[in-house]
Design an enzyme around this catalytic site. Structure first.
Site, mmCIF file in Angstrom:
data_model
loop_
_atom_site.group_PDB
_atom_site.id
_atom_site.type_symbol
_atom_site.label_atom_id
_atom_site.label_comp_id
_atom_site.label_asym_id
_atom_site.label_seq_id
_atom_site.Cartn_x
_atom_site.Cartn_y
_atom_site.Cartn_z
ATOM 1 C CD1 TRP A 1 -10.207 11.994 -6.874
ATOM 2 C CD2 TRP A 1 -12.310 11.225 -7.680
ATOM 3 N NE1 TRP A 1 -11.309 12.127 -5.283
ATOM 4 C CE2 TRP A 1 -11.947 11.503 -5.522
ATOM 5 C CE3 TRP A 1 -13.457 10.998 -8.022
ATOM 6 C CZ2 TRP A 1 -13.859 11.973 -5.466
ATOM 7 C CZ3 TRP A 1 -14.658 10.768 -7.410
ATOM 8 C CH2 TRP A 1 -14.175 11.885 -6.313
ATOM 9 C CD1 TRP B 1 -16.937 14.370 -17.730
ATOM 10 C CD2 TRP B 1 -17.826 12.714 -16.998
ATOM 11 N NE1 TRP B 1 -16.112 12.968 -17.800
ATOM 12 C CE2 TRP B 1 -15.948 11.691 -17.142
ATOM 13 C CE3 TRP B 1 -18.033 11.297 -16.123
ATOM 14 C CZ2 TRP B 1 -15.783 10.586 -16.405
ATOM 15 C CZ3 TRP B 1 -17.328 9.835 -15.443
ATOM 16 C CH2 TRP B 1 -16.147 10.120 -15.670
ATOM 17 C CD1 TRP C 1 -11.867 11.805 -14.445
ATOM 18 C CD2 TRP C 1 -10.414 12.958 -12.770
ATOM 19 N NE1 TRP C 1 -11.307 12.288 -15.453
ATOM 20 C CE2 TRP C 1 -9.807 12.888 -14.304
ATOM 21 C CE3 TRP C 1 -10.042 13.138 -12.100
ATOM 22 C CZ2 TRP C 1 -8.881 13.424 -14.080
ATOM 23 C CZ3 TRP C 1 -8.294 13.832 -12.101
ATOM 24 C CH2 TRP C 1 -7.958 14.056 -13.607
ATOM 25 C CG ASN D 1 -7.971 2.984 -0.196
ATOM 26 O OD1 ASN D 1 -7.908 4.385 -0.443
ATOM 27 N ND2 ASN D 1 -7.756 1.554 -0.263
ATOM 28 C CD GLU E 1 -2.651 -1.027 0.137
ATOM 29 O OE1 GLU E 1 -3.385 0.266 -0.524
ATOM 30 O OE2 GLU E 1 -3.136 -1.775 -1.078
ATOM 31 C CD1 TRP F 1 -1.357 -0.272 -3.765
ATOM 32 C CD2 TRP F 1 -1.992 1.664 -5.800
ATOM 33 N NE1 TRP F 1 -1.837 -0.440 -4.721
ATOM 34 C CE2 TRP F 1 -2.183 0.418 -6.044
ATOM 35 C CE3 TRP F 1 -1.155 2.524 -6.660
ATOM 36 C CZ2 TRP F 1 -2.796 -0.279 -7.283
ATOM 37 C CZ3 TRP F 1 -2.261 1.753 -8.230
ATOM 38 C CH2 TRP F 1 -2.640 0.317 -8.141
#
Ligand SMILES: Cc1cc2nc3c(=O)[nH]c(=O)nc-3n(C[C@H](O)[C@H](O)[C@H](O)COP(=O)(O)OP(=O)(O)OC[C@H]3O[C@@H](n4cnc5c(N)ncnc54)[C@H](O)[C@@H]3O)c2cc1C
Length: 495
Positions: free
Chosen positions: A407, A331, A384, A366, A300, A303
């Site tokens: 995102w 959108w 987003w 998360n 993690e 990331w």
């Protein structure tokens, strides 16, 4: 560049050993494992510690309100920590690109040092400052401190940037353990502040980072205490008491199962190397957690680096879709739906719990970040970038790379992203990851009286109970929203 280079300047070799070295603090607000600070101390020169608040930095990506609140506390903590080792924090405000070379000249500094940052505007600013300072005959050196592996060091065999996390992580692991962290200096010999700095160095109060009218930061104050000491405590507590079981429990927002170190890492109260080595030492020392928990936790942490390396390779991802077919995505622009999402009034308890946790504490679990982001970009079919902007303003850990990359990942338009057609169902997610409804009850207290059987689906409750609860009906039908999103996605060329 290895952390050990360049070698410390020896005062004996220079004509003016009393010329100070400036340590320019940025996203590294700590004393331990701070290579720039250690280098300055090792130089034997008097040290000037500087922070420049540059509200215009990264223009559109300027610090949001919650992050500004954090920065205020972080600077106060750093100032106190520096006083304890004999140094002073000078806090200036202005455009760093012009101000820093000016301050260097006014101080008659021999050298300026900093730890590197990797975001597009930060890099550009630093390159320009380094050139300007060097042209004025002053040394400028930068160091690696904010990531486990600098973006250009983990590359494919052909020298390209990785686009797939698992491959990146394998290559990063093959590079071996990150360097061990440096100790905090016991003393930092402070240089007297240059007279000319008085005008520029306004102090922390003058930055006006905390909200006053209205003061909306009560929840943040209750949840957090910024600074290196508290971050070290959080790290220590987590690796010794929280890491065992992390692999299984990290997806459960109802449990205190993750480290909550993200704001500390964002502002550099701890370095990722410290986190890495302390976690490894705790597990190898037999502190209860197994290699599986450790491996999951480290990956993690990986990331975070991966996000930095992606943005480094493609700065345009700050606002552009990695998968450009999404440029044509139709959108929706619906102010009422957006407001309901921001305020936690969508009628979906797990979404509303997450958005209220975010508003009150500046942080969100998360798993819930993924659920609310999927809800916005898929069920509500909203861009987003709108969600990313809201997170940027409200998260205490708001970080340009992690925010943008995550995102895009959830929205399906990013690198190594979840496919767009994989739409999180907020009810199923809630039933799986908040099985007793404890998380929802905490953040949506009006739902607390509901039985667990319908805590995630209040509209299915006995009408007599439901009538007593003031909670909105769902703003979108899950099946209808999903179908609308998939139809829009199918309409994209190449999707
Ligand atoms: C839509 C969305 C937006 C996000 N925006 C941010 C952001 O602005 N800043 C931010 O720090 N994180 C962001 N994340 C990643 C992640 O949600 C947080 O880092 C994590 O929740 C922090 O909690 P923790 O410290 O308890 O994590 P832990 O589980 O304890 O993990 C340890 C550390 O690893 C890093 N990390 C863990 N997961 C991720 C991830 N998916 N991406 C990048 N780093 C990760 C964090 O630095 C974290 O502190 C975002 C995730 C999503 C889905």
């Amino acid at each position: 560049m290895p952390r050990s280079s360049p070698p410390p300047t020896s005062p004996a070799e220079t004509p003016c050993a009393t010329a100070p070295v400036i340590v320019w603090f940025r996203d590294d607000l700590r004393l331990a494992d701070n290579p720039a600070l250690s280098h300055a101390v090792a130089s034997g020169r008097p040290v000037l510690c500087l922070f420049v608040h540059d509200p215009g930095h990264a223009f559109a990506r300027a610090l949001g309100g919650a992050a500004q609140w954090w920065l205020d506390g972080a600077l106060r903590a750093l100032r106190a920590d520096l006083v304890r080792v004999g140094a002073v924090l000078h806090v200036a405000r202005g455009d760093a690109a012009t101000l820093v070379p000016q301050l260097v000249a006014q101080a008659g500094a021999a050298e300026i040092v900093w730890n590197r940052r990797y975001d597009p505007v930060g890099r550009e600013t630093d390159t320009a400052i380094k050139a300007a300072v060097k042209e004025a005959g002053v040394a400028a050196h930068s160091f690696a401190a904010g990531v486990l592996h600098e973006p250009w060091t983990v590359r494919t065999r052909t020298g390209d940037a990785f686009r797939v996390y698992t491959a990146w992580w394998r290559a990063a692991r093959a590079m071996g353990e990150p360097l061990p962290p440096l100790p905090a200096p016991a003393q930092v010999p402070a240089a007297p502040p240059p007279a000319a700095w008085a005008e520029q160095c306004v102090g922390i109060d003058a930055l006006g980072l905390c909200p006053v009218a209205p003061d909306w930061a009560g929840g943040l104050r209750a949840a957090w205490q910024p600074g290196e000491a508290r971050a070290r405590e959080r790290l220590h507590g987590f690796v010794h008491d929280g890491l065992a079981g992390y692999g299984d429990a990290r997806d459960r927002p109802d449990l205190p199962a993750t480290s909550r170190l993200s704001p500390d890492l964002r502002f550099g109260h701890v370095s990722p190397r410290q986190v890495w080595h302390e976690a490894v030492a705790a597990v190898r020392g037999g502190d209860g957690a197994g290699e599986q928990d450790l491996g999951k936790f480290l990956s993690e942490l990986g990331w975070r680096d991966f996000a930095v390396s992606l943005l480094y390779a493609q700065p345009e991802l700050v606002s552009g879709n990695f998968r450009t077919e999404f440029d044509a995505m139709p959108w929706r622009d619906d102010a009422d739906d957006l407001r309901a999402w921001q305020q936690g009034r969508t009628g979906y308890p797990i979404v509303d719990a997450g958005m209220r946790q975010l508003w009150h504490t500046g942080w969100m679990h998360n798993r819930v970040r993924m659920i609310v982001a999927s809800f916005l970009t898929k069920h509500l079919l909203m861009d987003w970038r709108v969600g990313e902007a809201w997170f940027r303003d409200t998260l205490v850990d708001a970080d340009i790379a992690s925010n943008v990359i995550n995102w895009q990942w959830v929205a399906g338009c990013g690198v190594d992203a979840a496919p767009y057609f994989r739409v999180f169902n907020p009810v199923l997610q809630a039933q799986k990851f908040d099985p007793d409804g404890a998380y929802v009850r905490k953040w949506v207290p009006e739902l607390a009286p509901l039985p667990t059987s319908c805590i995630h689906t209040p509209w299915t409750c006995d009408p007599a109970i439901r009538r007593r609860v003031a909670y909105p009906s769902p703003i979108v039908d899950l099946q209808g929203g999903r179908a609308r999103a998939l139809a829009a996605w199918k309409g994209l060329s190449g999707a």
